[in-house]
Motif scaffolding. Structure first.
Motif, PDB file in Angstrom:
ATOM      1  N   ASP A 125     -34.630  -0.463  -2.513  1.00 43.84           N
ATOM      2  CA  ASP A 125     -35.336  -1.545  -1.852  1.00 43.84           C
ATOM      3  C   ASP A 125     -36.624  -1.202  -1.191  1.00 43.84           C
ATOM      4  OD1 ASP A 125     -33.564  -3.579  -2.532  1.00 43.84           O
ATOM      5  OD2 ASP A 125     -32.419  -3.395  -0.813  1.00 43.84           O
ATOM      6  N   ILE A 126     -37.875  -1.771  -1.224  1.00 39.90           N
ATOM      7  CA  ILE A 126     -38.841  -1.411  -0.365  1.00 39.90           C
ATOM      8  C   ILE A 126     -39.326  -2.490   0.359  1.00 39.90           C
ATOM      9  CG2 ILE A 126     -41.376  -0.566  -0.712  1.00 39.90           C
ATOM     10  CD1 ILE A 126     -40.777   0.341  -3.260  1.00 39.90           C
ATOM     11  N   PHE A 127     -39.197  -2.363   1.719  1.00 37.84           N
ATOM     12  CA  PHE A 127     -39.620  -3.351   2.741  1.00 37.84           C
ATOM     13  C   PHE A 127     -40.816  -3.199   3.391  1.00 37.84           C
ATOM     14  CE2 PHE A 127     -34.883  -3.125   2.476  1.00 37.84           C
ATOM     15  CZ  PHE A 127     -34.651  -4.520   2.483  1.00 37.84           C
TER      16      PHE A 127
ATOM     17  N   THR B 132     -34.206 -11.268   2.725  1.00 37.25           N
ATOM     18  CA  THR B 132     -35.487 -10.974   3.459  1.00 37.25           C
ATOM     19  C   THR B 132     -36.342 -10.461   2.270  1.00 37.25           C
ATOM     20  OG1 THR B 132     -34.865  -8.342   3.488  1.00 37.25           O
ATOM     21  CG2 THR B 132     -34.433  -9.832   5.635  1.00 37.25           C
ATOM     22  N   LYS B 133     -37.597 -10.708   2.376  1.00 38.17           N
ATOM     23  CA  LYS B 133     -38.586 -10.554   1.048  1.00 38.17           C
ATOM     24  C   LYS B 133     -38.883  -9.188   1.087  1.00 38.17           C
ATOM     25  CE  LYS B 133     -40.998 -12.191  -1.978  1.00 38.17           C
ATOM     26  NZ  LYS B 133     -40.197 -12.804  -3.080  1.00 38.17           N
TER      27      LYS B 133
ATOM     28  N   ASN C  33     -44.062 -17.977  -4.233  1.00 37.64           N
ATOM     29  CA  ASN C  33     -43.209 -16.763  -4.234  1.00 37.64           C
ATOM     30  C   ASN C  33     -43.787 -15.879  -5.147  1.00 37.64           C
ATOM     31  OD1 ASN C  33     -40.898 -15.481  -4.179  1.00 37.64           O
ATOM     32  ND2 ASN C  33     -39.529 -16.905  -5.357  1.00 37.64           N
ATOM     33  N   TYR C  34     -43.390 -14.584  -4.972  1.00 40.92           N
ATOM     34  CA  TYR C  34     -43.615 -13.456  -5.805  1.00 40.92           C
ATOM     35  C   TYR C  34     -42.470 -12.522  -6.236  1.00 40.92           C
ATOM     36  CZ  TYR C  34     -44.236 -10.804  -1.531  1.00 40.92           C
ATOM     37  OH  TYR C  34     -43.867 -10.136  -0.370  1.00 40.92           O
ATOM     38  N   ASP C  35     -42.632 -11.785  -7.038  1.00 41.64           N
ATOM     39  CA  ASP C  35     -41.489 -10.517  -7.217  1.00 41.64           C
ATOM     40  C   ASP C  35     -42.471  -9.437  -7.712  1.00 41.64           C
ATOM     41  OD1 ASP C  35     -39.175 -12.296  -7.296  1.00 41.64           O
ATOM     42  OD2 ASP C  35     -39.827 -12.911  -9.162  1.00 41.64           O
ATOM     43  N   LEU C  36     -42.121  -8.434  -6.871  1.00 37.96           N
ATOM     44  CA  LEU C  36     -42.974  -7.106  -6.983  1.00 37.96           C
ATOM     45  C   LEU C  36     -41.958  -6.052  -7.324  1.00 37.96           C
ATOM     46  CD1 LEU C  36     -45.563  -5.693  -6.719  1.00 37.96           C
ATOM     47  CD2 LEU C  36     -45.053  -5.564  -4.405  1.00 37.96           C
TER      48      LEU C  36
END
Length: 120
Positions: free
Chosen positions: A86-88, A71-72, A103-106
């Motif tokens: 994790d921050i959903f 899940t992103k 895509n991205y990475d945060l």
């Protein structure tokens, strides 16, 4: 990339937990099931899985950690204890000027609640 028993084991270890394991932790778990596996093999497999987009590498000041990609979500890394959370639930609004984002990475950096409580 060939599918090997070692690769399946490393992949299964990462996907069996929501912890963000480092390579040595993955190696120690793999060694319990496959005593002949080497740390170098684990590193090689982790690099392959990351390059294939099957596993996410989270770089910290100390060492890389690895996360499942199911899940992103974003990550919060504590600057004191290096805990990864994790921050959903977050909102990201940014005008992309008609560019296409694939895509991205945060990653957020700060102080976690446990470290904040210990400062008082």
């Amino acid at each position: 990339m060939r599918n090997t028993k070692q690769k399946k084991l490393v992949y299964d270890i990462i996907y069996s937990t929501y912890d963000h394991l480092d390579a040595k932790s993955i190696y120690n778990k793999a060694k319990l099931e496959m005593p002949s596996i080497s740390l170098a093999t684990v590193y090689r497999i982790l690099n392959e899985l990351c390059n294939m987009g099957k596993v996410l590498r989270i770089a910290t000041d100390n060492e890389d950690h690895f996360d499942r990609i199911d899940t992103k979500h974003a990550h919060f890394i504590c600057n004191k204890c290096n805990k990864i959370i994790d921050i959903f639930d977050y909102t990201l609004k940014y005008k992309m000027n008609d560019n296409i984002v694939y895509n991205y990475d945060l990653v957020f950096h700060g102080i976690c609640n446990d470290c904040k409580r210990n400062e008082v």
